[in-house]
Design an enzyme around this catalytic site. Structure first.
Site, PDB file in Angstrom:
ATOM      1  N   HIS A   1      45.905  31.386  44.652  1.00 14.65           N
ATOM      2  CA  HIS A   1      45.142  30.901  43.498  1.00 14.65           C
ATOM      3  C   HIS A   1      43.662  31.244  43.704  1.00 14.65           C
ATOM      4  O   HIS A   1      43.122  31.042  44.791  1.00 14.65           O
ATOM      5  CB  HIS A   1      45.323  29.383  43.371  1.00 14.65           C
ATOM      6  CG  HIS A   1      44.645  28.831  42.157  1.00 14.65           C
ATOM      7  ND1 HIS A   1      45.181  28.974  40.895  1.00 14.65           N
ATOM      8  CD2 HIS A   1      43.467  28.182  41.998  1.00 14.65           C
ATOM      9  CE1 HIS A   1      44.359  28.415  40.023  1.00 14.65           C
ATOM     10  NE2 HIS A   1      43.307  27.929  40.656  1.00 14.65           N
TER      11      HIS A   1
ATOM     12  N   GLU B   1      41.513  37.780  48.305  1.00 15.65           N
ATOM     13  CA  GLU B   1      42.909  37.332  48.152  1.00 15.65           C
ATOM     14  C   GLU B   1      43.834  38.230  48.970  1.00 15.65           C
ATOM     15  O   GLU B   1      44.767  37.760  49.619  1.00 15.65           O
ATOM     16  CB  GLU B   1      43.335  37.388  46.680  1.00 15.65           C
ATOM     17  CG  GLU B   1      42.681  36.351  45.800  1.00 15.65           C
ATOM     18  CD  GLU B   1      43.205  36.393  44.367  1.00 15.65           C
ATOM     19  OE1 GLU B   1      44.381  36.701  44.144  1.00 15.65           O
ATOM     20  OE2 GLU B   1      42.398  36.117  43.456  1.00 15.65           O
TER      21      GLU B   1
END
Ligand code: GRF
Length: 194
Positions: free
Chosen positions: A114, A179
């Site tokens: 996320h 990420e």
């Protein structure tokens, strides 16, 4: 017997809905000596997801799921997962919410990435909200999936600075880079005692 490092013994499915840069990152990582998993199937909730091209390029089985009926959709997914003996699910930009019934079947075996420092900024449009609130920092989180949206136990987080000149696009771009690094680290962390 001790498991050999580099044994590709964890059958993994990656769920996507869009661009698939995290999928590409996970596929490439799965092919390195250090990884302990192999991606057996890519599940997409969107037939037009660009990420499906990576499944094609790397010759990974793909399954497009029609989400008009969520029960039927999840049953189809479960069937594919069982046919492929899937042990671990990595959500990577998957835009559908899994039901608690589904999550129970893979308890502790579903990860998500996320683009915020959870528990802050759950849900969508994280970067817009971060900028609107003049946050000094943002980042990304890899966490286990439970029945609460973006609410499962955190595995790893990476914090980055938000610049005054940032807009949602520039922030998203910088966080996406992180990420890719973080997802690999999180997998190494959990697979060492999987
Ligand atoms: C990523 O920012 C991920 O954190 C979020 O959706 C985006 C997906 O990007 N859940 P991609 O499809 O992996 O490029």
């Amino acid at each position: 017997m001790e498991k050999l490092i580099g044994t590709k013994n964890i059958n993994t499915a990656v769920f996507i809905s869009g661009t698939g840069s995290n999928l590409k990152n996970l596929i490439e990582f799965s092919k390195t000596k250090r990884s302990k998993f192999q991606i057996k199937i890519v599940i997409s909730s969107n037939s037009k997801a660009k990420g499906l091209n990576f499944a094609n390029r790397f010759k990974i089985q793909k399954k497009i799921i029609n989400y008009n009926n969520i029960n039927r959709a999840e049953n189809q997914i479960l069937k594919s997962l069982s046919e492929n003996k899937i042990q671990l699910i990595c959500l990577a930009g998957f835009m559908k919410i899994l039901t608690s019934k589904f999550i129970k079947k893979f308890k502790g075996r579903i990860l998500n990435i996320h683009p915020s420092l959870l528990p802050k900024y759950k849900g969508l449009n994280t970067h817009q909200r971060v900028l609107k609130n003049n946050e000094k920092f943002s980042g990304c989180t890899v966490h286990y999936v439970n029945a609460k949206l973006d609410g499962g136990k955190i595995i790893l987080q990476k914090k980055i600075k938000v610049y005054k000149k940032d807009n949602p696009k520039s922030l998203a771009k910088r966080i996406l880079k992180q990420e890719h690094i973080l997802y690999k680290k999180a997998l190494n962390k959990i697979l060492s005692n999987f």
